[in-house]
Design an enzyme around this catalytic site. Structure first.
Site, PDB file in Angstrom:
ATOM      1  N   ARG A  51      -6.295   1.270  14.151  1.00 21.81           N
ATOM      2  CA  ARG A  51      -4.867   1.404  13.122  1.00 21.81           C
ATOM      3  C   ARG A  51      -4.759   2.364  12.448  1.00 21.81           C
ATOM      4  NH1 ARG A  51      -4.078   0.104   8.186  1.00 21.81           N
ATOM      5  NH2 ARG A  51      -5.622  -2.074   7.191  1.00 21.81           N
ATOM      6  N   ASP A  70     -10.264   2.711  -3.168  1.00 21.82           N
ATOM      7  CA  ASP A  70      -9.321   2.595  -1.884  1.00 21.82           C
ATOM      8  C   ASP A  70      -8.541   3.526  -2.237  1.00 21.82           C
ATOM      9  OD1 ASP A  70      -7.020   1.352  -0.383  1.00 21.82           O
ATOM     10  OD2 ASP A  70      -7.828  -0.550  -0.621  1.00 21.82           O
ATOM     11  N   ASP A  80     -11.821  -4.538  12.747  1.00 20.98           N
ATOM     12  CA  ASP A  80     -12.675  -5.786  12.037  1.00 20.98           C
ATOM     13  C   ASP A  80     -13.673  -4.631  11.321  1.00 20.98           C
ATOM     14  OD1 ASP A  80     -13.882  -3.701  14.007  1.00 20.98           O
ATOM     15  OD2 ASP A  80     -14.711  -5.727  15.325  1.00 20.98           O
ATOM     16  N   ASN A  93      -4.632   4.149   8.893  1.00 21.36           N
ATOM     17  CA  ASN A  93      -5.134   3.599   7.710  1.00 21.36           C
ATOM     18  C   ASN A  93      -4.478   4.127   6.445  1.00 21.36           C
ATOM     19  OD1 ASN A  93      -5.399   1.038   6.048  1.00 21.36           O
ATOM     20  ND2 ASN A  93      -7.102   2.380   4.924  1.00 21.36           N
ATOM     21  N   ASN A 106      -9.787   6.351   3.859  1.00 18.61           N
ATOM     22  CA  ASN A 106      -8.822   5.960   2.095  1.00 18.61           C
ATOM     23  C   ASN A 106      -8.531   6.900   1.100  1.00 18.61           C
ATOM     24  OD1 ASN A 106      -7.677   3.743   1.640  1.00 18.61           O
ATOM     25  ND2 ASN A 106      -8.787   2.317   1.935  1.00 18.61           N
ATOM     26  N   GLU A 156       0.872  -1.139   0.339  1.00 18.14           N
ATOM     27  CA  GLU A 156       0.306   0.388  -0.140  1.00 18.14           C
ATOM     28  C   GLU A 156       1.279   0.963   0.448  1.00 18.14           C
ATOM     29  OE1 GLU A 156      -2.242   2.197   0.053  1.00 18.14           O
ATOM     30  OE2 GLU A 156      -4.850   0.931   0.511  1.00 18.14           O
TER      31      GLU A 156
END
Length: 320
Positions: free
Chosen positions: A111, A208, A131, A113, A159, A17
């Site tokens: 977390r 994304d 999750d 991203n 994102n 990524e």
């Protein structure tokens, strides 16, 4: 327009990524999120007649925690959005904490991203629950003095960050919505306003990471579709890049002329049968899309960088 991307030499990552071209050093940075790795690589000649370069891995730093994204710093070294904090990585690979966004203490594991520097060198970074709990994430801005500001909340899976050529629009995707939204962006203050829908990726995949070219087209990695799709400034689909890996995670313009599109993909979560059908899942890919990208400035923790939105888009700027 339909294009096809070719795989690059570095081996597959679990969740590759966050590609970003480091204009100061003239090479590429990217991360492997779940493996906690920060990679650096250089463009090299490819042994075929494709006319495209390949990529050679030159360095890796292991952080020991998930790393969502990394950015070069104007003062040298790197800034990583990793785990639940912002970390500095110096040129020796030593890691120290730079700032703590103080994520909610509600028992939901989260977390960092996707993250990217805005035209003034402030880092925008999103979060998500491990999750993907609905509305458990947010979008933050880290200023060079260590101040962290919440820009957007709630978000489920933040994102896809990118700015228009004049820096006055911000594109952002909350991936489960299957939509890229656009905000008015104040370059001076970093404030966001007037959120509205920009493009919908439909049922075949989710948006994304993304990148913006000098013409204002927005190139969106579509996870699950094996594609990068380019949308004109009015949201019309204009080009499609086919990638032989379904989980396309992000893209960035790279190279001295910023005329290469580097695409990251993931193998994470695929079954053995799916991996057999997608042997290049997790690799980086490259194509030449007939467009040039906007350079991403370094994190402005040193002398103020020249804004990449007011000068030629393919010269190296700043230091790293």
């Amino acid at each position: 327009m339909h294009l096809t991307a070719l795989p690059c030499a570095p081996g597959p990552g679990r969740l590759s990524e966050g590609p970003v071209w480091d204009t100061g050093r003239g090479d590429l940075l990217w991360v492997d999120i779940t493996a906690g790795l920060v990679h650096r690589g250089e463009l090299v000649d490819r042994d075929d007649d494709s006319g495209l370069p390949d990529l050679r891995l030159t360095a890796t730093v292991e952080l020991g925690r998930p790393v969502g994204a990394v950015a070069p710093c104007a003062s040298g070294g790197l800034l990583a959005a990793a785990g639940t904090a912002f970390l500095r990585i110096d040129d020796t690979g030593a890691v120290t904490e730079y700032a703590d966004p103080a994520l909610p203490d509600d028992g939901i594991p989260r977390r960092m991203n996707d993250a990217k520097c805005d035209p003034r060198g402030r880092l925008l970074a999103g979060t998500m629950a491990y999750d993907a709990t609905r509305d458990a994430g947010a979008l933050y801005r880290l200023d060079p003095d260590g101040t962290v500001t919440t820009l957007l909340s709630p978000v489920t899976l933040s994102n896809g960050l990118g700015w228009s050529p004049d820096g006055r629009l911000l594109y952002h995707a909350d991936s489960p919505t299957r939509r890229v939204d656009v905000f008015d962006h104040d370059p001076a203050t970093g404030a966001l306003s007037r959120r509205r829908a920009f493009a919908d990726t439909g049922p075949a995949g989710v948006p994304d990471g993304l990148a913006v070219d000098t013409g204002g087209r927005v190139w969106v990695a579509v996870w699950g579709a094996g594609q990068v799709r380019a949308y004109t400034p009015d949201g019309t689909l204009d080009a499609v890049v086919t990638v032989p890996a379904s989980q396309v995670s992000s893209c960035a313009f790279a190279g001295p002329e910023l005329d290469l599109l580097v695409i990251t993909t993931a193998a994470d979560g695929l079954t053995a049968r799916q991996l057999a059908a997608e042997p290049d899942a997790g690799r980086l890919f490259v194509c030449r899309p007939g467009a040039r990208g906007l350079p991403v400035p370094p994190f402005a923790d040193g002398p103020a960088p020249v804004s990449p939105y007011s000068t030629s888009p393919h010269r190296a700027r700043g230091s790293a």
